[in-house]
Write an enzyme that holds these catalytic residues in place. Structure first.
Site, PDB file in Angstrom:
ATOM      1  N   GLU A 182       0.843  -1.226   0.010  1.00  0.00           N
ATOM      2  CA  GLU A 182       0.007   0.091  -0.017  1.00  0.00           C
ATOM      3  C   GLU A 182       0.824   1.305   0.118  1.00  0.00           C
ATOM      4  O   GLU A 182       2.097   1.307  -0.257  1.00  0.00           O
ATOM      5  CB  GLU A 182      -0.912  -0.144   1.169  1.00  0.00           C
ATOM      6  N   LEU A 207      -3.580  -1.735   5.741  1.00  0.00           N
ATOM      7  CA  LEU A 207      -4.653  -1.015   6.347  1.00  0.00           C
ATOM      8  C   LEU A 207      -5.999  -1.277   5.689  1.00  0.00           C
ATOM      9  O   LEU A 207      -5.934  -1.143   4.441  1.00  0.00           O
ATOM     10  CB  LEU A 207      -4.491   0.589   6.566  1.00  0.00           C
TER      11      LEU A 207
HETATM   12  N1  PDD Z   1      -4.205   7.442   6.175  1.00  0.00           N
HETATM   13  N2  PDD Z   1      -3.033   3.127   4.263  1.00  0.00           N
HETATM   14  C1  PDD Z   1      -2.608   3.756   5.152  1.00  0.00           C
HETATM   15  C2  PDD Z   1      -1.043   3.251   5.554  1.00  0.00           C
HETATM   16  C3  PDD Z   1      -3.021   4.845   5.667  1.00  0.00           C
HETATM   17  O1  PDD Z   1      -2.377   5.444   6.735  1.00  0.00           O
HETATM   18  C4  PDD Z   1      -4.332   5.445   5.067  1.00  0.00           C
HETATM   19  C5  PDD Z   1      -5.035   6.421   5.710  1.00  0.00           C
HETATM   20  C6  PDD Z   1      -4.797   4.312   4.144  1.00  0.00           C
HETATM   21  C7  PDD Z   1      -6.213   4.512   3.555  1.00  0.00           C
HETATM   22  O2  PDD Z   1      -7.180   4.506   4.693  1.00  0.00           O
HETATM   23  P1  PDD Z   1      -8.487   5.285   4.600  1.00  0.00           P
HETATM   24  O3  PDD Z   1      -9.085   5.310   3.210  1.00  0.00           O
HETATM   25  O4  PDD Z   1      -9.376   4.592   5.607  1.00  0.00           O
HETATM   26  O5  PDD Z   1      -8.466   6.868   4.743  1.00  0.00           O
HETATM   27  C8  PDD Z   1      -4.420   3.138   3.810  1.00  0.00           C
HETATM   28  C9  PDD Z   1      -4.894   8.663   6.958  1.00  0.00           C
HETATM   29  C10 PDD Z   1      -5.477   9.503   5.939  1.00  0.00           C
HETATM   30  C11 PDD Z   1      -3.737   9.434   7.368  1.00  0.00           C
HETATM   31  O6  PDD Z   1      -2.922   8.807   7.952  1.00  0.00           O
HETATM   32  O7  PDD Z   1      -3.579  10.641   7.217  1.00  0.00           O
END
Ligand code: PDD
Length: 285
Positions: A182, A207
């Protein structure tokens, strides 16, 4: 206007919003967080974010600091006090304050809760999406439970700093087999040579992105051929399209990987259509 943060029961100006030096979040990164999009003054996909928060807390055996209803009120109040219409709300819960000692603190130690909110410039985000972003690849050196949204983000910090130093906005993390897990703060996707939408399957090595789960629904509604499997960096170089998803960026097209243009080096049609339809499938509350 001064920004207001919620800290352990109080709403305070940021300059007075503080946690103890013995907070386990500060000492051990012993805490979890969520980032939820705010759009038009509403929380986006709150239910899913709160379900993931519950899971992160229970996996780490951190007590729930307050009821779900109370937390919902605090998030809304923080958004309101900061006059955020479009932006994000950030929520962090740590195992609380206790004399520094690695094992869990004494029973009854209250978890710490911090909630902040900030506005995003939607026009700027749209411009970025119209242009697309560059990504680089770096080795995925994280621990083996990155499905838990913990505040222990040092590998992500280093990866994203490396990206910035190379003029890129995101770093794609690559496992020992050469597969992209990711992004540093997003999920990674490609449209393969044969037109298949591909993203890494859920498991302990990524995640479970909330945006990812909604994008899967959008893709199904659009009738796209979709597959959850790991893809290699080589496959990504040769892809028709690439993009990332996260609460703060929704669907962000990737136009180059390690300096190599993805296809013709412009945002792809699939990514743009997923972005366009996203909020029709998201939940507003
Ligand atoms: N980041 N993977 C990682 C490692 C993340 O930190 C995030 C989210 C995602 C995407 O998850 P989601 O779609 O639930 O936002 C995937 C957030 C936005 C942050 O740390 O700011």
């Amino acid at each position: 206007m001064s920004r207001i943060a919620y800290v352990n029961g109080r709403y305070l100006p940021h300059e007075h919003a503080q946690v103890s030096i013995e907070d386990r979040g500060f000492q051990f990164a012993d805490g979890v967080y969520e980032v939820c999009e705010v759009r038009g003054g509403h929380l986006v996909d709150e239910r899913r974010h709160m379900a993931r928060l519950d899971r992160s807390l229970s996996e780490l055996r951190i007590a729930r600091p307050m009821s779900a209803a109370a937390l919902a009120v605090v998030m809304r109040e923080t958004v309101r006090r900061n006059r955020v219409r479009d932006g994000i709300v950030y929520l962090q819960i740590t195992r609380g304050v206790s004399r520094r000692d690695f094992p869990f603190p004494p029973r009854g130690t209250q978890p710490s809760v911090v909630v902040t909110a900030r506005s995003n410039d939607l026009e700027r985000l749209e411009r970025a999406a119209a242009e697309g972003i560059a990504v680089i690849t770096v080795p995925d050196i994280r621990w083996q439970r990155v499905d838990i949204k913990s505040v222990a983000l040092l590998p992500n910090v280093l990866a994203k700093q490396a990206a910035r130093e190379q003029g890129a906005r995101e770093a794609w993390l690559v496992d020992a087999q050469g597969r992209v897990t990711e992004g540093g703060s997003s999920n990674a996707w490609i449209v393969s040579r044969d037109g298949m939408l591909v993203t890494h399957p859920l498991g302990r090595d990524i995640l479970p992105g909330i945006t990812r789960s909604v994008v899967i629904e959008v893709a199904k509604a659009q009738g796209l051929a979709f597959e959850e499997r790991a893809f290699t960096v080589e496959e990504a170089y040769a892809a028709r399209e690439a993009f990332v998803t996260s609460a703060s960026q929704i669907v962000m097209p990737v136009i180059s990987i390690d300096g190599r243009p993805v296809a013709n080096g412009a945002p792809g049609l699939v990514a743009s259509a997923l972005r366009r339809d996203y909020h029709q499938h998201a939940e507003f509350s």
